[in-house]
Design an enzyme around this catalytic site. Structure first.
Site, mmCIF file in Angstrom:
data_model
loop_
_atom_site.group_PDB
_atom_site.id
_atom_site.type_symbol
_atom_site.label_atom_id
_atom_site.label_comp_id
_atom_site.label_asym_id
_atom_site.label_seq_id
_atom_site.Cartn_x
_atom_site.Cartn_y
_atom_site.Cartn_z
ATOM 1 N N PHE A 127 59.432 48.832 83.238
ATOM 2 C CA PHE A 127 58.030 48.657 81.751
ATOM 3 C C PHE A 127 56.664 47.995 82.565
ATOM 4 O O PHE A 127 56.411 47.300 82.480
ATOM 5 C CB PHE A 127 58.263 47.374 80.987
ATOM 6 C CG PHE A 127 57.598 47.366 79.582
ATOM 7 C CD1 PHE A 127 57.551 48.820 78.762
ATOM 8 C CD2 PHE A 127 56.451 46.592 79.472
ATOM 9 C CE1 PHE A 127 56.817 48.556 77.595
ATOM 10 C CE2 PHE A 127 55.646 46.470 78.513
ATOM 11 C CZ PHE A 127 56.237 47.760 77.062
ATOM 12 N N LYS B 144 61.215 62.103 89.383
ATOM 13 C CA LYS B 144 61.567 63.565 90.496
ATOM 14 C C LYS B 144 63.038 63.188 90.464
ATOM 15 O O LYS B 144 63.654 64.064 90.390
ATOM 16 C CB LYS B 144 60.468 63.604 91.333
ATOM 17 C CG LYS B 144 59.349 63.738 91.106
ATOM 18 C CD LYS B 144 57.918 64.119 91.796
ATOM 19 C CE LYS B 144 58.101 62.508 93.121
ATOM 20 N NZ LYS B 144 57.361 62.002 92.262
ATOM 21 N N GLU C 287 48.615 56.467 97.789
ATOM 22 C CA GLU C 287 49.230 55.256 97.447
ATOM 23 C C GLU C 287 49.045 54.592 99.637
ATOM 24 O O GLU C 287 48.644 55.138 100.422
ATOM 25 C CB GLU C 287 51.167 55.283 97.699
ATOM 26 C CG GLU C 287 51.009 56.015 96.660
ATOM 27 C CD GLU C 287 51.420 54.657 95.919
ATOM 28 O OE1 GLU C 287 51.199 53.637 95.411
ATOM 29 O OE2 GLU C 287 51.591 55.765 94.041
ATOM 30 N N ASP D 233 56.082 64.896 98.793
ATOM 31 C CA ASP D 233 55.834 64.943 96.829
ATOM 32 C C ASP D 233 56.492 66.512 96.205
ATOM 33 O O ASP D 233 57.167 66.438 94.994
ATOM 34 C CB ASP D 233 54.955 64.422 96.479
ATOM 35 C CG ASP D 233 54.611 63.863 95.134
ATOM 36 O OD1 ASP D 233 55.528 64.105 94.256
ATOM 37 O OD2 ASP D 233 53.482 64.715 93.919
ATOM 38 N N LYS E 78 59.128 68.378 93.760
ATOM 39 C CA LYS E 78 59.007 69.077 91.999
ATOM 40 C C LYS E 78 59.597 70.728 92.714
ATOM 41 O O LYS E 78 59.988 70.927 91.682
ATOM 42 C CB LYS E 78 57.081 69.251 91.667
ATOM 43 C CG LYS E 78 57.116 67.502 92.242
ATOM 44 C CD LYS E 78 56.144 67.703 91.832
ATOM 45 C CE LYS E 78 55.055 65.889 91.256
ATOM 46 N NZ LYS E 78 53.636 66.029 91.748
ATOM 47 N N VAL F 58 57.686 67.085 86.515
ATOM 48 C CA VAL F 58 56.466 68.086 87.641
ATOM 49 C C VAL F 58 55.479 68.356 87.859
ATOM 50 O O VAL F 58 54.558 67.091 88.453
ATOM 51 C CB VAL F 58 57.227 69.502 87.199
ATOM 52 C CG1 VAL F 58 56.368 70.477 88.523
ATOM 53 C CG2 VAL F 58 58.115 69.123 87.101
ATOM 54 N N GLU G 133 60.314 65.897 80.842
ATOM 55 C CA GLU G 133 59.017 66.980 81.482
ATOM 56 C C GLU G 133 58.012 66.572 82.378
ATOM 57 O O GLU G 133 56.949 67.680 83.621
ATOM 58 C CB GLU G 133 58.387 67.549 79.680
ATOM 59 C CG GLU G 133 57.560 68.183 80.052
ATOM 60 C CD GLU G 133 56.928 69.224 80.678
ATOM 61 O OE1 GLU G 133 57.026 69.940 81.453
ATOM 62 O OE2 GLU G 133 57.617 70.656 79.691
ATOM 63 N N THR H 6 62.034 53.298 85.601
ATOM 64 C CA THR H 6 62.008 53.391 86.856
ATOM 65 C C THR H 6 61.043 53.725 88.444
ATOM 66 O O THR H 6 61.157 54.470 88.175
ATOM 67 C CB THR H 6 63.688 52.534 87.305
ATOM 68 O OG1 THR H 6 64.283 53.553 87.620
ATOM 69 C CG2 THR H 6 63.565 51.651 86.179
#
Length: 350
Positions: free
Chosen positions: A10, A130, A214, A225, A229, A157, A154, A101
């Site tokens: 959350f 991912k 980050e 990353d 994808k 990506v 969905e 999470t």
């Protein structure tokens, strides 16, 4: 009948999704005949809540905004607190688990476990992660199918931009011969700023200051990353069970200002491109900086935007451009997956 939801995690996206439900409740009910009801929320740091009849979302947001914790949610009859994520997934009366999470992309955990527990308890899963899709697509898809539930992702990506739904529904009937895209906003922003004169370190620092990158930017700048994808697109869109080690991956750290000047002289522009190409030897997958012609739709994608081009045998190349990240956008991705599940359920019942 209400479609009951349990949220695992959350953070910003979870709270953004709850705010979308608060804003859209009437429209969802009137226009789509869909009633989405949150019965459980479990977060490692903020605590957990479960009420079989549903939680008051106004009170949930008030508690988190004022105290940073779900513990401030008022006591009421039937409310259960302090379930772990496993207890929530197994004991809730939710129809669907929303998995949001933080996931270790090297292992896909804890989200892979969350999916397995949910499927074994006959619950659908919608996720924005991912990791599980990239690393365990085949086994998790099979487990979901065996248990008669749906697994949708969905947002994994291009966030709220429908990079998976487009080829799976709108472009169906085409043979897709190539997929290539700008699938990381951080590096796209950095390359744009480097083209404008900043060096790599300056562009990275600026991207971090804007919240695009980050504190540890490795996953973005080294192409990891995008790699994940590309694995998702290969597995889900092309049906090719590609593994990490089969993708040649290179980031943007090696791009110099001289390289950028050379591209300009050639009438081109550098982009970090994730690519899948159908060849006679099979699918060739790469993640690497490429010089793109200025008349290519991908060349005009600036800032932190994402874009993807599907090259199709019937409809030709089709490019989709949109945000690849963002709290509201990712919350929207969760919403469209839930609408799809609700429509599927109605179709089955009808």
């Amino acid at each position: 009948m209400a479609h009951k939801l349990a949220l695992i995690g959350f953070g910003g996206v979870g709270q953004g999704f709850v705010n979308i439900l608060r804003e859209k409740k009437v429209k969802l009910s009137e226009y789509h005949q869909i009633d989405l009801k949150v019965v459980s929320i479990s977060d490692l740091f903020k605590g957990s809540l479960y009420h079989p009849d549903g939680l008051c979302l106004d009170k949930v947001i008030k508690a988190v905004q004022e105290t940073g914790s779900l513990n401030a949610y008022p006591d009421e009859e039937g409310l259960i607190r302090n379930w772990s994520s496993k207890e929530t997934i197994e004991q809730t009366n939710a129809d669907s688990i929303i998995e949001m999470t933080f996931t270790d992309v090297q292992t896909g955990q804890p989200a892979i476990d969350h999916c397995q527990w949910a499927f074994l308890h006959k619950r659908n899963v919608v996720m924005t992660n991912k990791g599980p899709v990239a690393l365990a697509y085949e086994s998790l898809s099979n487990l979901a199918r065996q248990n008669g539930v749906q697994w949708l992702f969905e947002g994994a990506v291009m966030s709220g931009t429908p990079a998976l739904r487009l080829p799976q529904t709108t472009l169906t009937g085409n043979d897709i011969t190539e997929i290539k895209g700008i699938l990381n906003g951080t590096t796209n922003y950095m390359l744009m700023r480097m083209e404008e004169g900043l060096n790599y370190e300056e562009a990275l620092k600026e991207a971090q200051g804007l919240g695009y990158a980050e504190a540890d930017p490795t996953a973005d700048v080294e192409g990891h990353d995008v790699l994940y994808k590309i694995l998702i697109l290969a597995n889900v869109v092309l049906g090719v069970p590609l593994k990490r080690e089969e993708v040649a991956c290179q980031g943007i750290a090696s791009i110099s200002l001289a390289d950028l000047d050379r591209a300009k002289e050639l009438g081109k522009r550098w982009k970090l491109i994730g690519s899948l190409k159908q060849t006679e030897a099979g699918v060739m997958a790469t993640v690497k900086p490429e010089m793109v012609d200025l008349d290519d739709p991908l060349a005009g994608v600036t800032g932190a935007m994402n874009a993807i081009t599907y090259t199709c045998d019937l409809s030709g190349p089709i490019t989709l451009v949109g945000a690849g990240a963002g709290i509201k956008e990712t919350g929207f991705a969760v919403l469209i997956d839930l609408i799809a599940i609700s429509r599927h359920k109605k179709g089955m019942e009808g």
